[in-house]
Design a protein around this motif. Structure first.
Motif: not given
Length: 103
Positions: A36-58
């Motif tokens: 059973p799947v109660a809910a599906v969360a979709e997120g397609n955002e991509v945030e690149v923080r180059a100075e921190e060398r970090v990428v945050r994604v959905g």
């Protein structure tokens, strides 16, 4: 947290069993064993923080999207040979590749 609270904080869609597109979105989670799947969360955002060398994604972001966003900033990620695999799937040691038709 209620579903409405979740919908308020996520940038992507939150699908419930009665919503259009739920069955297709939930299919990837049910390939090995029907569960059973109660809910599906979709997120397609991509945030690149180059100075921190970090990428945050959905949750729905594919590795190819990460590489496309990070590359111009001189960054890359270890994505294997399948840019169509989601970041979540690759991080968890597998993944489902979908083509343009969602197959």
């Amino acid at each position: 947290m209620t579903i409405n609270d979740l919908r308020g904080v996520l940038k992507g869609r939150v699908l419930l069993p009665d919503d259009d597109g739920f069955e297709q979105a939930a299919t990837a989670w049910n390939l090995t064993a029907r569960q059973p799947v109660a809910a599906v969360a979709e997120g397609n955002e991509v945030e690149v923080r180059a100075e921190e060398r970090v990428v945050r994604v959905g949750a729905g972001v594919k590795w190819g999207q990460v590489l496309a966003a990070a590359g111009p900033l001189g960054l890359t990620g270890l994505s294997g040979s399948a840019p169509g695999v989601s970041v979540t799937g690759y991080t968890l040691g597998g993944g489902v590749v979908e083509d343009e038709e969602g197959v």
